[in-house]
Design a protein around this motif. Sequence first.
Motif, PDB file in Angstrom:
ATOM      1  N   ASN A  16       0.819  -1.210   0.000  1.00 19.05           N
ATOM      2  CA  ASN A  16       0.000   0.000   0.000  1.00 19.05           C
ATOM      3  C   ASN A  16       0.846   1.250   0.000  1.00 19.05           C
ATOM      4  OD1 ASN A  16      -2.446  -1.305  -0.078  1.00 19.05           O
ATOM      5  ND2 ASN A  16      -2.660  -1.408   2.151  1.00 19.05           N
ATOM      6  N   ILE A  17       1.928   1.290   0.781  1.00 17.47           N
ATOM      7  CA  ILE A  17       2.692   2.515   0.897  1.00 17.47           C
ATOM      8  C   ILE A  17       3.566   2.757  -0.325  1.00 17.47           C
ATOM      9  CG2 ILE A  17       2.714   2.360   3.413  1.00 17.47           C
ATOM     10  CD1 ILE A  17       5.643   1.563   3.280  1.00 17.47           C
ATOM     11  N   THR A  18       3.820   1.721  -1.126  1.00 16.78           N
ATOM     12  CA  THR A  18       4.624   1.913  -2.332  1.00 16.78           C
ATOM     13  C   THR A  18       3.780   2.047  -3.584  1.00 16.78           C
ATOM     14  OG1 THR A  18       4.857  -0.465  -2.627  1.00 16.78           O
ATOM     15  CG2 THR A  18       6.580   0.646  -1.374  1.00 16.78           C
ATOM     16  N   ALA A  19       2.471   1.886  -3.462  1.00 16.46           N
ATOM     17  CA  ALA A  19       1.610   1.846  -4.646  1.00 16.46           C
ATOM     18  C   ALA A  19       1.625   3.141  -5.417  1.00 16.46           C
ATOM     19  CB  ALA A  19       0.181   1.495  -4.239  1.00 16.46           C
ATOM     20  N   GLY A  20       1.861   4.253  -4.736  1.00 21.93           N
ATOM     21  CA  GLY A  20       1.820   5.544  -5.408  1.00 21.93           C
ATOM     22  C   GLY A  20       2.857   5.708  -6.492  1.00 21.93           C
ATOM     23  N   PHE A  21       3.964   4.957  -6.437  1.00 19.21           N
ATOM     24  CA  PHE A  21       5.014   5.100  -7.427  1.00 19.21           C
ATOM     25  C   PHE A  21       5.278   3.817  -8.197  1.00 19.21           C
ATOM     26  CE2 PHE A  21       6.602   8.721  -4.713  1.00 19.21           C
ATOM     27  CZ  PHE A  21       6.248   9.684  -5.634  1.00 19.21           C
ATOM     28  N   ALA A  22       4.431   2.806  -8.028  1.00 20.50           N
ATOM     29  CA  ALA A  22       4.661   1.519  -8.688  1.00 20.50           C
ATOM     30  C   ALA A  22       3.568   1.231  -9.699  1.00 20.50           C
ATOM     31  CB  ALA A  22       4.706   0.407  -7.647  1.00 20.50           C
ATOM     32  N   GLN A  23       3.938   0.494 -10.751  1.00 21.74           N
ATOM     33  CA  GLN A  23       2.932   0.075 -11.716  1.00 21.74           C
ATOM     34  C   GLN A  23       1.985  -0.937 -11.078  1.00 21.74           C
ATOM     35  OE1 GLN A  23       5.980  -0.536 -15.162  1.00 21.74           O
ATOM     36  NE2 GLN A  23       3.944  -0.603 -16.036  1.00 21.74           N
ATOM     37  N   PRO A  24       0.720  -0.955 -11.521  1.00 22.32           N
ATOM     38  CA  PRO A  24      -0.207  -1.974 -11.011  1.00 22.32           C
ATOM     39  C   PRO A  24       0.275  -3.368 -11.381  1.00 22.32           C
ATOM     40  CG  PRO A  24      -1.366  -0.237 -12.227  1.00 22.32           C
ATOM     41  CD  PRO A  24       0.091  -0.036 -12.468  1.00 22.32           C
ATOM     42  N   ALA A  25      -0.120  -4.351 -10.586  1.00 15.26           N
ATOM     43  CA  ALA A  25       0.270  -5.732 -10.861  1.00 15.26           C
ATOM     44  C   ALA A  25      -0.319  -6.194 -12.192  1.00 15.26           C
ATOM     45  CB  ALA A  25      -0.208  -6.634  -9.732  1.00 15.26           C
ATOM     46  N   GLU A  26       0.474  -6.937 -12.939  1.00 18.11           N
ATOM     47  CA  GLU A  26      -0.004  -7.478 -14.211  1.00 18.11           C
ATOM     48  C   GLU A  26      -1.076  -8.541 -13.961  1.00 18.11           C
ATOM     49  OE1 GLU A  26       0.634  -6.953 -17.446  1.00 18.11           O
ATOM     50  OE2 GLU A  26       1.884  -5.204 -17.013  1.00 18.11           O
ATOM     51  N   GLN A  27      -2.048  -8.625 -14.876  1.00 12.81           N
ATOM     52  CA  GLN A  27      -3.091  -9.638 -14.788  1.00 12.81           C
ATOM     53  C   GLN A  27      -3.137 -10.435 -16.091  1.00 12.81           C
ATOM     54  OE1 GLN A  27      -6.449  -6.959 -13.588  1.00 12.81           O
ATOM     55  NE2 GLN A  27      -6.589  -8.348 -11.845  1.00 12.81           N
ATOM     56  N   MET A  28      -3.724 -11.629 -16.014  1.00 13.36           N
ATOM     57  CA  MET A  28      -3.797 -12.503 -17.182  1.00 13.36           C
ATOM     58  C   MET A  28      -4.601 -11.887 -18.315  1.00 13.36           C
ATOM     59  SD  MET A  28      -4.450 -16.498 -16.409  1.00 13.36           S
ATOM     60  CE  MET A  28      -3.293 -17.237 -15.277  1.00 13.36           C
ATOM     61  N   VAL A  29      -5.659 -11.189 -17.959  1.00  9.23           N
ATOM     62  CA  VAL A  29      -6.543 -10.584 -18.950  1.00  9.23           C
ATOM     63  C   VAL A  29      -6.354  -9.073 -18.916  1.00  9.23           C
ATOM     64  CG1 VAL A  29      -8.945 -10.205 -19.624  1.00  9.23           C
ATOM     65  CG2 VAL A  29      -8.213 -12.457 -18.771  1.00  9.23           C
ATOM     66  N   LYS A  30      -6.211  -8.495 -20.099  1.00  9.01           N
ATOM     67  CA  LYS A  30      -6.019  -7.052 -20.193  1.00  9.01           C
ATOM     68  C   LYS A  30      -7.171  -6.440 -20.981  1.00  9.01           C
ATOM     69  CE  LYS A  30      -0.981  -7.258 -19.966  1.00  9.01           C
ATOM     70  NZ  LYS A  30      -0.975  -8.671 -19.541  1.00  9.01           N
ATOM     71  N   VAL A  31      -7.808  -5.449 -20.389  1.00 11.30           N
ATOM     72  CA  VAL A  31      -8.863  -4.699 -21.062  1.00 11.30           C
ATOM     73  C   VAL A  31      -8.244  -3.403 -21.564  1.00 11.30           C
ATOM     74  CG1 VAL A  31     -11.143  -3.652 -20.837  1.00 11.30           C
ATOM     75  CG2 VAL A  31     -10.568  -5.706 -19.500  1.00 11.30           C
ATOM     76  N   ILE A  32      -8.104  -3.290 -22.864  1.00  9.92           N
ATOM     77  CA  ILE A  32      -7.431  -2.138 -23.473  1.00  9.92           C
ATOM     78  C   ILE A  32      -8.489  -1.144 -23.956  1.00  9.92           C
ATOM     79  CG2 ILE A  32      -5.794  -1.362 -25.212  1.00  9.92           C
ATOM     80  CD1 ILE A  32      -4.632  -3.305 -23.141  1.00  9.92           C
ATOM     81  N   VAL A  33      -8.438   0.045 -23.384  1.00 11.45           N
ATOM     82  CA  VAL A  33      -9.355   1.117 -23.770  1.00 11.45           C
ATOM     83  C   VAL A  33      -8.512   2.309 -24.196  1.00 11.45           C
ATOM     84  CG1 VAL A  33     -11.336   2.523 -23.078  1.00 11.45           C
ATOM     85  CG2 VAL A  33     -10.925   0.312 -21.956  1.00 11.45           C
ATOM     86  N   SER A  34      -8.769   2.848 -25.366  1.00 10.05           N
ATOM     87  CA  SER A  34      -7.981   3.993 -25.828  1.00 10.05           C
ATOM     88  C   SER A  34      -8.827   4.890 -26.719  1.00 10.05           C
ATOM     89  CB  SER A  34      -6.735   3.524 -26.591  1.00 10.05           C
ATOM     90  OG  SER A  34      -7.107   2.713 -27.695  1.00 10.05           O
ATOM     91  N   PRO A  35      -8.644   6.202 -26.602  1.00 10.29           N
ATOM     92  CA  PRO A  35      -9.365   7.121 -27.486  1.00 10.29           C
ATOM     93  C   PRO A  35      -8.770   7.099 -28.884  1.00 10.29           C
ATOM     94  CG  PRO A  35      -7.965   8.341 -25.968  1.00 10.29           C
ATOM     95  CD  PRO A  35      -7.814   6.893 -25.618  1.00 10.29           C
ATOM     96  N   ASP A  36      -9.501   7.635 -29.850  1.00 12.68           N
ATOM     97  CA  ASP A  36      -9.051   7.530 -31.238  1.00 12.68           C
ATOM     98  C   ASP A  36      -8.063   8.622 -31.641  1.00 12.68           C
ATOM     99  OD1 ASP A  36     -11.037   9.440 -31.048  1.00 12.68           O
ATOM    100  OD2 ASP A  36     -12.140   8.805 -32.824  1.00 12.68           O
ATOM    101  N   HIS A  37      -7.629   9.457 -30.699  1.00  9.94           N
ATOM    102  CA  HIS A  37      -6.498  10.359 -30.927  1.00  9.94           C
ATOM    103  C   HIS A  37      -5.302   9.792 -30.175  1.00  9.94           C
ATOM    104  CE1 HIS A  37      -8.689  14.372 -32.118  1.00  9.94           C
ATOM    105  NE2 HIS A  37      -9.034  13.349 -32.873  1.00  9.94           N
ATOM    106  N   ASN A  38      -4.185   9.631 -30.850  1.00  8.54           N
ATOM    107  CA  ASN A  38      -3.016   9.041 -30.215  1.00  8.54           C
ATOM    108  C   ASN A  38      -2.539   9.823 -28.997  1.00  8.54           C
ATOM    109  OD1 ASN A  38      -2.939   6.949 -32.068  1.00  8.54           O
ATOM    110  ND2 ASN A  38      -1.482   7.987 -33.421  1.00  8.54           N
ATOM    111  N   THR A  39      -2.745  11.132 -29.023  1.00  2.93           N
ATOM    112  CA  THR A  39      -2.302  11.974 -27.911  1.00  2.93           C
ATOM    113  C   THR A  39      -3.282  11.962 -26.746  1.00  2.93           C
ATOM    114  OG1 THR A  39      -3.404  13.922 -28.828  1.00  2.93           O
ATOM    115  CG2 THR A  39      -1.117  13.530 -29.494  1.00  2.93           C
ATOM    116  N   TRP A  40      -4.486  11.431 -26.963  1.00  2.00           N
ATOM    117  CA  TRP A  40      -5.579  11.449 -25.988  1.00  2.00           C
ATOM    118  C   TRP A  40      -6.122  12.865 -25.761  1.00  2.00           C
ATOM    119  CZ3 TRP A  40      -5.678   7.376 -21.565  1.00  2.00           C
ATOM    120  CH2 TRP A  40      -5.202   6.145 -22.028  1.00  2.00           C
TER     121      TRP A  40
END
Length: 434
Positions: A16-40
């Motif tokens: 918990n105390i390191t979560a602010g600077f660490a990437q989230p844990a990887e999971q088997m399934v990835k839900v990829i959501v992205s806007p249609d502008h590359n820059t967002w």
Amino acid sequence: MQNLKLLIFYLVFIANITAGFAQPAEQMVKVIVSPDHNTWVYKIGEQVKFKVSVFQFGNPQKDVKIKYEFGPELMPPVKTDSLILNKDEFEINAGTMNTPGFLRCVVIAEVNGKTYKGISTAAFNPELIEPTAILPSDFVQFWDKAKSDLSKIPMDAKMTLLPEKCTEKVNVYHLNLQNFRTDSRLYGILCVPKKEGKYPALLRVPGAGTRPYGGDVVMAEKGVITLEIGIHGIPVNMDLSQYANLAGGALNGYPAFNLEDRDRYYYKRVYMGCVRANDFLTSLPQFDGKNLGVTGGSQGGALSIVTAALDSRVKFLGAFYPALSDMTGFLFGRAGGWPHFFKQGNATTAIATKDKITTTGYYDVVNFARYIKVPGMYSWGFNDDICPPTSMYAAYNMIKAPKNLLLAVDTGHWVYPEQRSSMETWLYNQLTKR
């Protein structure tokens, strides 16, 4: 069994105390959501489409149950719907925004009975976001008096060498200072290069919560005096269980303590503690007399901006996703900064009394940002739901001093290693300027 429970508790606590600077844990399934502008990034009135895919082991998944919603960040969704994903990718037409801000799409996918989440946030002219926070007419006078009061309090510095933490090149101390009142102390971990000479100094200010600190030995070994402080007036080298007890007890909900009174509000002592830390750093005979910086993330990002605005001895700052920014946003129908005061459903401070609103004006990072005069490096992402980007841009847009924003648009309340590395390199280059 008791020892096992204690071990599990400690592991969760550290996570918990390191979560602010660490990437989230990887999971088997990835839900990829992205806007249609590359820059967002979009202009007001432009239409945004969010593309959604679900992957497992790098392969697109089909016949997946999908629920999705979209709307302004941290606000009730404009639309909620569900479907069965029967192709590699589908699009969500999310419309547009008519004012500067951020439109967020949240997608929940169910695979093999387990749910997975993906989010994406489109920006609409973020450079035009203006703050809702009001600047009190006596803002400068209020803080000038606070600093004057602080200057009358003896520092009463006590340094305790920590031999087990010292290295061949660095001495490490547990530091204990007198803070804003004679009954209030400030604690931190001080790291000083052993080699005789004059060195720049870096103040590290903490994210929210209660925890021990280890100090920044790595930067000190490069020839920099470092001081990593806590904010709660308690030693920063106690056993983990003591911090957990405080977090669940005496310090639970501390960001709202005395919010109705600008002179007694919890963060007055915190802000002054940052200045007091600089009093100590600049008093050290090893300090080079010129190069002093401050850095932190989240609550620490806020404290970095606050400290640089309050203390002219600070020559630069580095801030990740600053909290305490534009806290009144929720009163104007948009996201406000952590700790999300006045957000509907936040039982601690949901009643927006006049006194509470008035107090936030004296402590809002937006109002300190107006007075920043030194270079700063800033970094955050659009998917942050702790420190929403609307609130951070409200502060960032007020800064007139030289500034550099390193965006990692898909990040939430965490950073990539590349962000951390870029910040550390920038800080070191600023520290070693002659």
